[in-house]
Design an enzyme around this catalytic site. Sequence first.
Site, PDB file in Angstrom:
ATOM      1  N   GLY A  13       0.828  -1.218   0.000  1.00 32.84           N
ATOM      2  CA  GLY A  13       0.000   0.000   0.000  1.00 32.84           C
ATOM      3  C   GLY A  13       0.852   1.254   0.000  1.00 32.84           C
ATOM      4  O   GLY A  13       0.459   2.303   0.533  1.00 32.84           O
ATOM      5  N   GLY A  16      -0.486   4.620  -1.242  1.00 36.55           N
ATOM      6  CA  GLY A  16      -1.622   5.205  -0.517  1.00 36.55           C
ATOM      7  C   GLY A  16      -1.216   6.374   0.367  1.00 36.55           C
ATOM      8  O   GLY A  16      -0.060   6.787   0.405  1.00 36.55           O
ATOM      9  N   GLN A  17      -2.212   6.892   1.095  1.00 35.38           N
ATOM     10  CA  GLN A  17      -2.003   8.122   1.868  1.00 35.38           C
ATOM     11  C   GLN A  17      -0.894   7.964   2.916  1.00 35.38           C
ATOM     12  O   GLN A  17       0.047   8.749   2.949  1.00 35.38           O
ATOM     13  CB  GLN A  17      -3.315   8.520   2.552  1.00 35.38           C
ATOM     14  CG  GLN A  17      -3.256   9.908   3.181  1.00 35.38           C
ATOM     15  CD  GLN A  17      -4.264  10.100   4.307  1.00 35.38           C
ATOM     16  OE1 GLN A  17      -4.804   9.153   4.852  1.00 35.38           O
ATOM     17  NE2 GLN A  17      -4.519  11.342   4.653  1.00 35.38           N
ATOM     18  N   ASP A  58      -0.273  -7.868  -5.545  1.00 36.37           N
ATOM     19  CA  ASP A  58      -1.670  -7.872  -5.104  1.00 36.37           C
ATOM     20  C   ASP A  58      -1.683  -8.649  -3.798  1.00 36.37           C
ATOM     21  O   ASP A  58      -1.445  -9.867  -3.809  1.00 36.37           O
ATOM     22  CB  ASP A  58      -2.537  -8.554  -6.179  1.00 36.37           C
ATOM     23  CG  ASP A  58      -4.001  -8.612  -5.772  1.00 36.37           C
ATOM     24  OD1 ASP A  58      -4.314  -8.319  -4.594  1.00 36.37           O
ATOM     25  OD2 ASP A  58      -4.826  -8.965  -6.633  1.00 36.37           O
ATOM     26  N   TYR A 148     -15.423  -2.380   6.581  1.00 41.70           N
ATOM     27  CA  TYR A 148     -14.053  -1.983   6.930  1.00 41.70           C
ATOM     28  C   TYR A 148     -13.790  -2.258   8.414  1.00 41.70           C
ATOM     29  O   TYR A 148     -12.770  -2.858   8.778  1.00 41.70           O
ATOM     30  CB  TYR A 148     -13.888  -0.500   6.610  1.00 41.70           C
ATOM     31  CG  TYR A 148     -12.583   0.121   7.030  1.00 41.70           C
ATOM     32  CD1 TYR A 148     -11.374  -0.307   6.499  1.00 41.70           C
ATOM     33  CD2 TYR A 148     -12.559   1.186   7.933  1.00 41.70           C
ATOM     34  CE1 TYR A 148     -10.170   0.301   6.879  1.00 41.70           C
ATOM     35  CE2 TYR A 148     -11.374   1.797   8.305  1.00 41.70           C
ATOM     36  CZ  TYR A 148     -10.183   1.350   7.778  1.00 41.70           C
ATOM     37  OH  TYR A 148      -9.007   1.944   8.151  1.00 41.70           O
ATOM     38  N   LYS A 152     -11.224  -4.902  10.276  1.00 41.45           N
ATOM     39  CA  LYS A 152     -10.197  -4.451  11.218  1.00 41.45           C
ATOM     40  C   LYS A 152     -10.299  -5.205  12.554  1.00 41.45           C
ATOM     41  O   LYS A 152      -9.294  -5.501  13.180  1.00 41.45           O
ATOM     42  CB  LYS A 152     -10.270  -2.934  11.423  1.00 41.45           C
ATOM     43  CG  LYS A 152      -9.779  -2.142  10.213  1.00 41.45           C
ATOM     44  CD  LYS A 152      -8.302  -2.415   9.941  1.00 41.45           C
ATOM     45  CE  LYS A 152      -7.757  -1.718   8.731  1.00 41.45           C
ATOM     46  NZ  LYS A 152      -6.362  -2.109   8.419  1.00 41.45           N
ATOM     47  N   ILE A 178      -6.571  10.421   9.348  1.00 41.21           N
ATOM     48  CA  ILE A 178      -5.227  10.970   9.157  1.00 41.21           C
ATOM     49  C   ILE A 178      -5.299  12.107   8.132  1.00 41.21           C
ATOM     50  O   ILE A 178      -5.871  11.949   7.047  1.00 41.21           O
ATOM     51  CB  ILE A 178      -4.249   9.883   8.651  1.00 41.21           C
ATOM     52  CG1 ILE A 178      -4.244   8.662   9.578  1.00 41.21           C
ATOM     53  CG2 ILE A 178      -2.843  10.464   8.495  1.00 41.21           C
ATOM     54  CD1 ILE A 178      -3.671   8.893  10.952  1.00 41.21           C
TER      55      ILE A 178
HETATM   56  C1  AKB Z   1     -11.588   5.962   7.192  1.00 42.96           C
HETATM   57  O1  AKB Z   1     -12.198   7.033   7.298  1.00 42.96           O
HETATM   58  O2  AKB Z   1     -12.079   4.950   6.695  1.00 42.96           O
HETATM   59  C2  AKB Z   1     -10.176   5.896   7.729  1.00 42.96           C
HETATM   60  C3  AKB Z   1     -10.121   5.382   9.117  1.00 42.96           C
HETATM   61  C4  AKB Z   1     -10.645   6.201  10.226  1.00 42.96           C
HETATM   62  O3  AKB Z   1      -9.660   4.308   9.349  1.00 42.96           O
HETATM   63  N1  AKB Z   1      -9.571   7.190   7.641  1.00 42.96           N
END
Ligand code: AKB
Length: 327
Positions: A13, A16-17, A58, A148, A152, A178
């Site tokens: 990654g 990415g940011q 990947d 998401y 996690k 972030i």
């Molecule tokens: C998101 O907004 O999905 C991320 C996070 C808080 O993990 N920046």
Amino acid sequence: MPGKEMKRILVTGAVGQIGSELTMALRERFGNENVVATGRSTAPSPTLRDSGPFEFIDVAKKKTIEAVVERYRIDTVYHLAAILSAVGEKKPQLCWDVNVNGLYNVLEIARERELTRVFCPSSIAVFGRHTPVHNTPQETILSPTTMYGVTKVAGEALCDYYFQRFGVDVRGMRYPGIISSETLPGGGTTDYAVAIYYEAVANQRYTCFVREDTVLPMMYMPDAIKSAMDLMETDLSRLEHHSNFNLAAMSFSAGELAAEIKRHIPEFQVEYEPDFRQEIADSWPRTIDDSSAREEWGWEPGYDLAAMTAHMLERLSNRHARGKLYR
Ligand code: AKB
């Protein structure tokens, strides 16, 4: 590299940011040639491409990671490849595949090849409707409402399992939103807190996709990078937690953020048009208790809202003046 521990690092990654800035920080510390940046499909920036090795992989395909680990004799992985919350709601299956299967592949490779250390960040998205929203404790209810967040929570459990069962030294923290001036975030709920700066500089107007009173925990990128490097360098014997540290720097509402920007750009105007991301934001905590991170590895943030805003606006205004705001 006299005086510095030699490492051979893989960053997933890396386009990415967080990845793009963490890669450059790691290259500065451990040597350009010792930090292999990888991405799935997006072309790397010239800075990333020209400062050290870059490969396409990947993470959902184990062999593609293995080939790079083998070729560069990797001993440490910073695993940042992930689908964030907003995109994850649009593509939940992809989110599971990348975030869970990708992490499983990395942990398996770490186990099989006895890698020294793995970094994998978690997120405030592990929390949810049943979690206390103020000063959210380290040990608390995890009840994510997004795919998401689900990935996690699964990721934290998987990391802890690999540490306890196989001794894989995997570490991570629950990042808040972030904010950075360098690379735009890709598909998160907290993206408004970055976009607002860009639009303030470019157009002096911004339409915000969460309500004015929405409060979320946030962090400036230099602190996020520092936290990753510090946690990874802490002696293992000091850690009671491993992959799920609460981490905090600042919390503010969208309205407070706009007001802080207005102190620098008085003509700045913000409208609020909440969309589907409002519900996600409402399910996350407002403030976080990060005392375990402070006690176990000395975490301390350097930036608050005022310092971050001054720094962000200076950098973005300079770029805008050169016609390179969005690069
Ligand atoms: C998101 O907004 O999905 C991320 C996070 C808080 O993990 N920046």
